[in-house]
Design an enzyme around this catalytic site. Sequence first.
Site, PDB file in Angstrom:
ATOM      1  N   ARG A 186       0.783  -1.431  -0.089  1.00 27.95           N
ATOM      2  CA  ARG A 186      -0.044  -0.292  -0.257  1.00 27.95           C
ATOM      3  C   ARG A 186       0.318   1.287  -0.215  1.00 27.95           C
ATOM      4  NH1 ARG A 186      -1.903   0.689   4.573  1.00 27.95           N
ATOM      5  NH2 ARG A 186      -0.879  -1.036   5.866  1.00 27.95           N
TER       6      ARG A 186
ATOM      7  N   TYR B 226      -1.865  -3.357  -7.006  1.00 27.31           N
ATOM      8  CA  TYR B 226      -1.482  -4.152  -5.387  1.00 27.31           C
ATOM      9  C   TYR B 226      -2.687  -4.100  -4.674  1.00 27.31           C
ATOM     10  CZ  TYR B 226       1.304  -6.645  -1.829  1.00 27.31           C
ATOM     11  OH  TYR B 226       1.718  -7.529  -0.821  1.00 27.31           O
ATOM     12  N   GLY B 227      -3.127  -5.062  -3.628  1.00 24.02           N
ATOM     13  CA  GLY B 227      -3.600  -5.551  -2.842  1.00 24.02           C
ATOM     14  C   GLY B 227      -4.645  -4.014  -2.619  1.00 24.02           C
TER      15      GLY B 227
ATOM     16  N   LYS C 200      -9.473  -2.179   1.998  1.00 25.30           N
ATOM     17  CA  LYS C 200      -9.474  -0.670   3.065  1.00 25.30           C
ATOM     18  C   LYS C 200      -9.912   0.926   2.077  1.00 25.30           C
ATOM     19  CE  LYS C 200      -5.779  -3.388   4.859  1.00 25.30           C
ATOM     20  NZ  LYS C 200      -5.890  -3.615   6.334  1.00 25.30           N
TER      21      LYS C 200
ATOM     22  N   HIS D 187     -10.310  -1.310  11.922  1.00 20.65           N
ATOM     23  CA  HIS D 187      -9.587  -2.650  11.097  1.00 20.65           C
ATOM     24  C   HIS D 187      -9.293  -3.530  11.991  1.00 20.65           C
ATOM     25  CE1 HIS D 187      -5.104  -2.895  10.026  1.00 20.65           C
ATOM     26  NE2 HIS D 187      -6.382  -3.927   9.397  1.00 20.65           N
TER      27      HIS D 187
ATOM     28  N   SER E 100      -0.986  -2.807  11.101  1.00 24.32           N
ATOM     29  CA  SER E 100      -1.065  -3.898   9.645  1.00 24.32           C
ATOM     30  C   SER E 100       0.022  -5.245   9.994  1.00 24.32           C
ATOM     31  CB  SER E 100      -0.866  -3.119   8.609  1.00 24.32           C
ATOM     32  OG  SER E 100      -1.503  -2.393   7.667  1.00 24.32           O
ATOM     33  N   ALA E 101       0.023  -6.112   9.658  1.00 27.06           N
ATOM     34  CA  ALA E 101       1.048  -7.682   9.865  1.00 27.06           C
ATOM     35  C   ALA E 101       2.264  -7.178  11.568  1.00 27.06           C
ATOM     36  CB  ALA E 101       2.228  -6.849   8.735  1.00 27.06           C
ATOM     37  N   CYS E 102       0.535  -7.500  12.178  1.00 19.68           N
ATOM     38  CA  CYS E 102       1.249  -8.068  14.075  1.00 19.68           C
ATOM     39  C   CYS E 102      -0.001  -8.965  14.130  1.00 19.68           C
ATOM     40  CB  CYS E 102       0.774  -6.843  14.538  1.00 19.68           C
ATOM     41  SG  CYS E 102       1.616  -5.080  15.093  1.00 19.68           S
TER      42      CYS E 102
ATOM     43  N   LYS F  74      -2.520 -10.359  13.380  1.00 17.15           N
ATOM     44  CA  LYS F  74      -3.591 -10.491  13.445  1.00 17.15           C
ATOM     45  C   LYS F  74      -4.682 -11.758  13.178  1.00 17.15           C
ATOM     46  CE  LYS F  74      -6.025  -6.616  11.659  1.00 17.15           C
ATOM     47  NZ  LYS F  74      -5.606  -6.015  11.441  1.00 17.15           N
TER      48      LYS F  74
ATOM     49  N   ASN G  43      -2.985 -14.949  12.225  1.00 20.76           N
ATOM     50  CA  ASN G  43      -3.255 -15.637  13.446  1.00 20.76           C
ATOM     51  C   ASN G  43      -4.163 -15.804  14.416  1.00 20.76           C
ATOM     52  OD1 ASN G  43      -0.418 -16.021  11.681  1.00 20.76           O
ATOM     53  ND2 ASN G  43       0.732 -15.369  13.090  1.00 20.76           N
TER      54      ASN G  43
ATOM     55  N   ASP H 118      -9.564  -9.218   9.338  1.00 17.34           N
ATOM     56  CA  ASP H 118      -8.947  -7.783   9.358  1.00 17.34           C
ATOM     57  C   ASP H 118      -9.997  -6.578   9.530  1.00 17.34           C
ATOM     58  OD1 ASP H 118      -6.101  -6.502   7.974  1.00 17.34           O
ATOM     59  OD2 ASP H 118      -7.788  -6.198   6.481  1.00 17.34           O
TER      60      ASP H 118
ATOM     61  N   ASN I  37       5.921  -8.424   2.232  1.00 18.35           N
ATOM     62  CA  ASN I  37       4.499  -8.634   2.497  1.00 18.35           C
ATOM     63  C   ASN I  37       3.932  -9.346   1.841  1.00 18.35           C
ATOM     64  OD1 ASN I  37       2.273  -6.515   2.788  1.00 18.35           O
ATOM     65  ND2 ASN I  37       2.505  -5.870   1.270  1.00 18.35           N
TER      66      ASN I  37
ATOM     67  N   ARG J  64       1.716 -12.194  -0.166  1.00 15.91           N
ATOM     68  CA  ARG J  64       0.688 -12.307   0.388  1.00 15.91           C
ATOM     69  C   ARG J  64      -0.047 -13.502  -0.088  1.00 15.91           C
ATOM     70  NH1 ARG J  64      -2.000  -8.063   4.101  1.00 15.91           N
ATOM     71  NH2 ARG J  64      -0.412  -6.707   3.584  1.00 15.91           N
TER      72      ARG J  64
ATOM     73  N   ARG K  73       2.994  -4.760  18.820  1.00 18.60           N
ATOM     74  CA  ARG K  73       4.156  -5.117  18.122  1.00 18.60           C
ATOM     75  C   ARG K  73       5.025  -4.173  20.258  1.00 18.60           C
ATOM     76  NH1 ARG K  73       6.235  -9.310  15.137  1.00 18.60           N
ATOM     77  NH2 ARG K  73       4.953  -8.982  14.165  1.00 18.60           N
TER      78      ARG K  73
ATOM     79  N   GLN L  75      -0.341 -20.382  22.636  1.00 16.16           N
ATOM     80  CA  GLN L  75      -0.165 -20.319  24.154  1.00 16.16           C
ATOM     81  C   GLN L  75      -0.851 -18.907  24.279  1.00 16.16           C
ATOM     82  OE1 GLN L  75       0.823 -22.534  25.850  1.00 16.16           O
ATOM     83  NE2 GLN L  75       2.425 -24.012  24.809  1.00 16.16           N
ATOM     84  N   ASN L  76      -1.535 -18.350  23.194  1.00 17.70           N
ATOM     85  CA  ASN L  76      -2.489 -16.899  24.045  1.00 17.70           C
ATOM     86  C   ASN L  76      -3.362 -17.029  24.283  1.00 17.70           C
ATOM     87  OD1 ASN L  76      -0.154 -15.740  22.857  1.00 17.70           O
ATOM     88  ND2 ASN L  76      -0.742 -14.823  20.742  1.00 17.70           N
TER      89      ASN L  76
HETATM   90  C1  OXD Z   1      -2.792  -4.314   5.820  1.00 23.87           C
HETATM   91  C2  OXD Z   1      -3.930  -5.075   5.329  1.00 23.87           C
HETATM   92  O1  OXD Z   1      -2.178  -3.009   5.106  1.00 23.87           O
HETATM   93  O2  OXD Z   1      -4.348  -5.844   6.197  1.00 23.87           O
HETATM   94  O3  OXD Z   1      -3.193  -3.536   6.605  1.00 23.87           O
HETATM   95  O4  OXD Z   1      -2.978  -5.583   4.123  1.00 23.87           O
HETATM   96 MN    MN Z   2      -4.998  -5.025   7.593  1.00 20.65          MN
END
Ligand code: OXD
Ligand code: MN
Length: 658
Positions: free
Chosen positions: A120, A271-272, A280, A300, A322-324, A326, A328, A347, A439, A441, A472, A567-568
């Site tokens: 993005r 791209y996405g 988004k 989000h 993003s990419a933290c 979610k 998982n 998401d 990044n 996907r 994070r 384990q979360n």
């Molecule tokens: C982001 C996504 O960038 O979900 O947050 O792609």
């Molecule tokens: Mn996202």
Amino acid sequence: MPPYNPLMENKTARVSKRRRCDSMGTESLVEEIDDVTLPGLGIVHVPVVKGDFNALPLKVQEFIAEHVKLCRPKGIYLCDGSEEEAEELTEKLLNRGTLVKLDKMDNCYLCRTDPADVARVESQTFICTDEKYKTVPHVAEGFKGIMGQWKSPEDMADVLDSRFPGSMKGRVMYVIPFSMGPIGSPLSKIGVELTDFNYVVLSMRIMARVSTKIWDMLGNTDSDFVKCVHSIGAPRPLQKKVINHWPCNPGKIIVAHYPDERKVMSYGSGYGGNSLLGKKCFALRIASRIAKDEGWLAEHMLIMSVTNPAGQEKFIAAAFPSACGKTNMAMLTPSLPGWKVKCIGDDIAWLRFDKDGRLRAINPEAGFFGVAPGTNNKTNPVAMATCEKNTIFTNVAMTEDGGVFWEGLEKETDRNIPITTWRGDKWKVGQEGKAAHPNSRFCCPASQCPIIHPAWEDPEGVPIDAILFGGRRPAGVPLVFEAFNWEHGVMLGASLKSESTAAAEHTGKTIMHDPMAMRPFMGYNFGDYLQHWLDMKQPGRQMPKIFHVNWFRLNEHGDFLWPGFGQNIRVIDWMCRRMDGENIVEPSPIGLLPEEGSIPLQGLGPIDWEEMFSLPKDYWMEDIKESKQFLHDQCGCDLPDVIEQQLNAQQERISENL
Ligand code: OXD
Ligand code: MN
């Protein structure tokens, strides 16, 4: 009376058959839109290569005609979302080389983008409203606002005028009717995307509900649709070489949103988030404004359910940048026996209080567009199973036998198998450098997720019991704590920070503010947004509890203090017990911490509870000072008083009681 719309006057649109010759001289009959006369727009002749233009609702015909006139495609293709359509477009993209079939998998494809078009592009993403402060807060002098970028419609008109006219020449314009949210749900919204890139059509039919039912819905009611226009900005004849069969125009990318008109114009990128405009652009930026106008929230957030061994189910919505992780968390495989997790979305969540005062959420999307690196059978076996079939991978690496590879799959991949990197280079596990783009996907239907919740498409949505914020945070921030109340929780969300990731064009690992995990996705004045959140609390409403989590705290050696992933569930167990009102907390200046021992740790090996929950005074003094400054600088006079009071109270508690 519907609002006056100049395009509604004097409209005529007829389709007629014409004889056409192709380059080989073969004659055929094609449909043409004939004499689409719109005031001030003149006449347009374009063949309709698929679909019945005349059967479309008039407002859609006008939307298409206006952009045909602007972008000058060579034909119009009305998508129906069918399997046959997907097969036809896939075939075309395979022939052109944009997609590569992954022989080892079932109906899966790999796409490698131009290396200049991989994420993005936040710096070129704008919200356009007549009045600046409808979009952005009164940022303090000398500071650059980070909660949305505003451009006046006049200035944006100049930018678009130098891009869109003729931008689809020599290409087909695909018309995609779609619903964000289950078709027909009172919580869903409709969109129509025009695009000149068939990769977008294939991805949109995974990520949204693409169907001709949309035309009936628009035709039968005066409900409106979000207008989405996307062009890769590579008209034919091409001005520059196409790299990787991925036409784009990275130097001229622009993503413009018009919340008042419910419209998005995106140019230059395939791209996405830049091109799948339902995601988004619509489901967060435009939808957050619609939500403000209509009294709900577009966030989000993942949505998941957890059921404890006693069979009690709770629903959680969680906002992470993003990419933290979610995806998982949304697909977590519990390490504790007897627990079950079901996924509703990974998401985006649309949340609305129902008439009984319960907060209900739907996932507006129909698929997952997940970050591939780091995903494996240990970290997220559910995602691995979900993307085994019917998946489009973008910028991952490919194994010689037609499988996929990315960083994190080393242990699951034959070390000797030749691999082609996302850039097309030969590579082997263990070699230097990265095989997949950070990044990269997977894009796959949510319906094939083995733990998709049976109610994931319930038109009423699922009832939300708790909201989580997280990021994070390598230092200082405990594994979990609970907000004192709704207002305190909104302040915690407003102060959310996280280490930067590869989902956008940022580089380097710095801690960035990402309020409510919405920094790149805000559709209107962030101060008004915070007030809107505060206004959600009303008599008769059951407010969900708010928690802050941090799976990423490091010890002095740089090792994670908490094992994370499956384990979360132990932390979720604690939160569920809090939702049931168990007294297992210890008050602290920043919120309610778990009482020592109240998170089950059996079987985990040594866990340093004290360090994981320590609140270093210097750290927190600095943190609250910095958060306050940030919100003052970013929001100025738009910062709600309640947030200011919450910040002051938190600062006082930290300075006096820590
Ligand atoms: C982001 C996504 O960038 O979900 O947050 O792609
Ligand atoms: Mn996202």
